[in-house]
Design an enzyme around this catalytic site. Structure first.
Site, PDB file in Angstrom:
ATOM      1  N   PRO A  12      32.570 -15.340  49.703  1.00  0.00           N
ATOM      2  CA  PRO A  12      31.738 -15.464  48.507  1.00  0.00           C
ATOM      3  C   PRO A  12      31.163 -14.099  48.148  1.00  0.00           C
ATOM      4  O   PRO A  12      30.559 -13.429  48.991  1.00  0.00           O
ATOM      5  CB  PRO A  12      30.633 -16.432  48.966  1.00  0.00           C
ATOM      6  CG  PRO A  12      30.567 -16.265  50.451  1.00  0.00           C
ATOM      7  CD  PRO A  12      31.970 -15.956  50.892  1.00  0.00           C
TER       8      PRO A  12
ATOM      9  N   CYS B  80      23.567 -12.467  53.618  1.00  0.00           N
ATOM     10  CA  CYS B  80      23.530 -11.481  52.535  1.00  0.00           C
ATOM     11  C   CYS B  80      22.493 -10.403  52.840  1.00  0.00           C
ATOM     12  O   CYS B  80      21.328 -10.710  53.132  1.00  0.00           O
ATOM     13  CB  CYS B  80      23.198 -12.163  51.211  1.00  0.00           C
ATOM     14  SG  CYS B  80      23.075 -10.995  49.832  1.00  0.00           S
TER      15      CYS B  80
END
Length: 354
Positions: free
Chosen positions: A35, A122
């Site tokens: 992603p 992230c």
């Protein structure tokens, strides 16, 4: 072969065995595309699928709270859009409030999603300031709470993370904690948040990750992410580290849009530029539905297709200065006419070589 406590992920493992057999591997790993923010939307996923895509796709990571928030639902819908006929991706979401994951995953289930992945890796400062991504590594209680909240949907809930926040050895407590959360898949980007992507991936820790998985949660799949460029690269990593179930490719797709194909080969310029034209066409359709989109964000994709051939730099520079898809197509048309003339008469107007 790992038997997964999830029909969805067991099916992924089983279908991966349909790829051509590979010497030295009794079980083939499944491959996924990572992603990536402003990259792995419906448009780009369909382009990659046309080039010979992975076994699993993930959406762009989306704030769980935004999925049902009245002021943010439209932007979230664009991130989570799945076109008819497209292979259903795994929805990746982030945040730090249990209630947001309860409501978001229920909404995702109603829209046809079959699996959820929680972003706990992230490294973005903005995401961390809002309690998501790598910040979870510093807040085990929040991590457990959002996993529990996501599970209320009844969908399989997996996690993507890193080895640690500042220190690599954090994984000796963090990874066991995650493995105890009864998740069907754990994806580990084998770097710390502090390292970002500035150092080589730490493959030296993979065997220890496999050992922890086997000891704590033998029914959990282990997927590795970091510095893997293509399918052959991933297969070699699995040969060196038995027990790895999945391979996730991220930035490698920017070097080669055909990274997932079973039989790597040289692709013609026409094949490569046709993918760019496909993305321009799909972008226009997507823009009509969810726009106006920022065309500047599309420019980042040009380097994927315009590279490794004579005069590529000139075309790439021109495309980076284009203002819209119409101008981009005109530049491609003009280049292809010159390229045809070059092939026919061994001359071309552009003289600089890439």
């Amino acid at each position: 072969m790992v038997q997964v406590n999830s029909a969805y992920w067991q099916n992924v493992v089983d279908e991966a065995q349909n790829h051509p057999a590979v010497a030295g591997l009794d079980k083939l790993p499944f491959f996924s595309m990572a992603p990536m923010e402003a990259v792995t939307d419906s448009v780009f996923r369909r382009v990659v699928a046309h080039a010979g895509g992975p076994d699993v796709y993930f959406t762009e990571f989306t704030n769980a709270r935004s999925i049902t928030h009245p002021k943010a639902k439209f932007s979230a819908q664009a991130r989570l859009h799945v076109e008819d006929g497209e292979k259903m991706p795994v929805a990746q979401i982030w945040g730090n409030r249990k209630i947001d994951f309860e409501t978001a995953t229920q909404d995702l289930k109603e829209h046809g999603y079959q699996a959820i992945d929680i972003n706990m890796g992230c490294p973005s400062g903005t995401i961390i300031k809002n309690g998501g991504g790598c910040d979870m590594i510093r807040h085990f209680d929040d991590a457990a709470a959002v996993i529990e909240g996501a599970k209320t949907s009844g969908l399989p809930v997996s996690v993507k993370t890193r080895l640690g926040f500042n220190e690599l050895d954090t994984f000796e407590t963090w990874i066991p904690f995650l493995l105890k959360q009864d998740i069907p898949l754990l994806t580990v980007h084998v770097r710390s948040r502090k390292e970002m992507s500035k150092v080589p991936a730490h493959y030296e820790y993979i065997d220890r990750l496999v050992q922890l998985r086997d000891e704590i949660a033998p029914h959990t799949l282990l997927q590795i992410n970091g510095d893997i460029k293509d399918r052959n690269d991933g297969l070699e990593l699995v040969r060196q580290h038995p027990g790895v179930d999945g391979i996730m490719i991220g930035r490698g797709i920017f070097e080669n849009p055909f990274a997932f194909e079973d039989h790597p080969r040289e692709h013609t310029l026409d094949e490569t530029l046709s993918l760019l034209r496909m993305q321009l066409d799909l972008y226009d359709t997507f823009n009509a539905q969810y726009g106006p989109l920022n065309f500047k964000k599309l420019r980042r994709f040009f380097k994927i297709y315009v590279r490794h051939f004579n005069y590529a730099s000139d075309l790439r520079i021109a495309l980076m200065e284009s203002k819209d898809t119409t101008e981009a197509r005109e530049l491609l048309d003009n280049f292809e006419k010159q390229w045809a003339a070059h092939n026919a008469a061994n001359t071309i107007a552009i003289t600089q070589e890439d």
